[in-house]
Design a protein around this motif. Sequence first.
Motif, short mmCIF file in Angstrom:
data_model
loop_
_atom_site.label_atom_id
_atom_site.label_comp_id
_atom_site.label_asym_id
_atom_site.label_seq_id
_atom_site.Cartn_x
_atom_site.Cartn_y
_atom_site.Cartn_z
N TYR A 103 -41.62 29.95 -15.58
CA TYR A 103 -41.12 30.54 -14.33
C TYR A 103 -39.64 30.21 -14.15
O TYR A 103 -38.86 31.06 -13.70
N LYS A 151 -46.49 31.19 -9.07
CA LYS A 151 -45.48 31.13 -10.13
C LYS A 151 -46.04 31.62 -11.46
O LYS A 151 -45.37 32.34 -12.21
N GLU A 156 -44.08 32.62 -4.94
CA GLU A 156 -43.89 31.43 -5.78
C GLU A 156 -44.39 30.16 -5.10
O GLU A 156 -44.57 29.13 -5.76
#
Length: 525
Positions: A76, A182, A498
């Motif tokens: 990520y 993520k 996220e």
Amino acid sequence: MLTEKLRPQLDRRSFLRKSGLAAGGVASIAALAPFSSLAQEGQNAPRGIPQDNRQAATATPSLSRQFARWVFGLRYEDLPPTVVDRAKGVTLQALTSALLGSQLPAGQEAVRLMLEEEAGVRGGATVMVDGAKATKGGAAFANSEMMLAGGKYDTFRMLTHPGTSIVPSALVAAEVQGASGKEFITGLAAGYEVMERMASDFIPTVMARGFHAGPVFGIFGAAVAAAKIMRFTENQITDTIGLGVNLAGGNLESAALREGAAARNAMLAVLLAKQGHPGGETALEGRAGFYHAYAGNNRGQLTYSFVGDTQTSMAKIAANLGKEWIFLETLYRIYSISGYNIAHIDVTAKLCEEHNIRYEDVDRVEAVVNWLETQYPSPAFPTRREDIGEAKPGSTRYYSAYGVVKRGFPLLPTGADPPEVLDLMRRVTIIPSHDMSLFAPRITIFTKDGKSYTKQATGREFIWDFSEEARRIREVIPGLPVSGKRFEEIIATCLGLEKQERAGRLIQLTLKENASAALADLAGA
């Protein structure tokens, strides 16, 4: 034995034949024997190479291997902010389309089919909006079909809609894996990048051979996204891609199965690879591999192209992975119309706004466009000619006229067409050109006082950030099966994806508010 483990899944072929879901090649489970890479063309690769040593079989890593190595190592933290933002935006677009499509016959038929065949399955995944459980492939299929039915999806190079196969498979994988936001974003970005790189230069050629490029390439993005989210190894991802070659499909003459079948077959490829089923190291670029079968050769020779060049480089497909993101070329098909028509609405509307041009002022309109946009879906098999014949509702000329008359286009159905649109569309001329970029018409409005006004589109009018996506997509709220408050929750969750411990919460947010199971899941999320 592997065959014993797979028998419950493979016995479902009778269902697939009955329902028509076998169109991705479901009956062809066996992987191709490895063929030579382009670097060793003319020599067969050794058979029976141990999985952990297959990458040493060729001097140059295969295309599947290059993709798999990059996907496996992708984190990520490696994603540029623009890529993260686009992943959130395409997710919101896909979820919105599924909500709309759940109320339409095509979406409801897909859900009904899956639930009739797969009710009570254990270890499956959730069908969005409805909340019932189906197999992983079945849920991916139903969710994809709802997204297609809703008409609000993304577009890449005119003839593919990546999100309708990638997002459903990524959501299924995230749900069953318990993946974080993520992980979901990373898998989604990987899936889009691999699919769009594979498709980029080859879409018109694949279409000219009678295949539908959307599902043919969509299976790879869907499978890669799911494999990444399910934390596959490099070898497992390589196998997943190779197995996808066996299961890829989509035909223009039939056009009966598209990205839904690709999403379903992607999950089959993923689950087979998880069991250790080999996929073929050079299944993409080998002498009898994917590109030979679907594009006619493995040397980058093209039948048609968007820009007129009929030669591309196979090495270009995986070049600069992670440094140059083709994913960022994905645009939003905010209107439920053919993608190549969307710019005609907004560019024409903007031209009218800039010069205060009213419908009453207009004598005629000319639009110079990329030539492939006038022969849908392919010059080899055109079912729609936009530059000749009579102007009709739903044609490019109709949408250009709509941009003048209404300076926009509704996101939800509004009833009868304005008579001014039906009048003006007969005075719109479409001029094909080999020099124009995709989705970038040059609009000229000739007014009755003898003047003319021109605006050149950039092709990027429908490439925007999450904030603009959320602003524009809110127009559909009156047509959704969930409340405005719930839809705002969906927007907020996508924006802060996220931060989510479980990306599967997105699925739960699509469920109807009166579903007690959904409320319980939301309370515990």
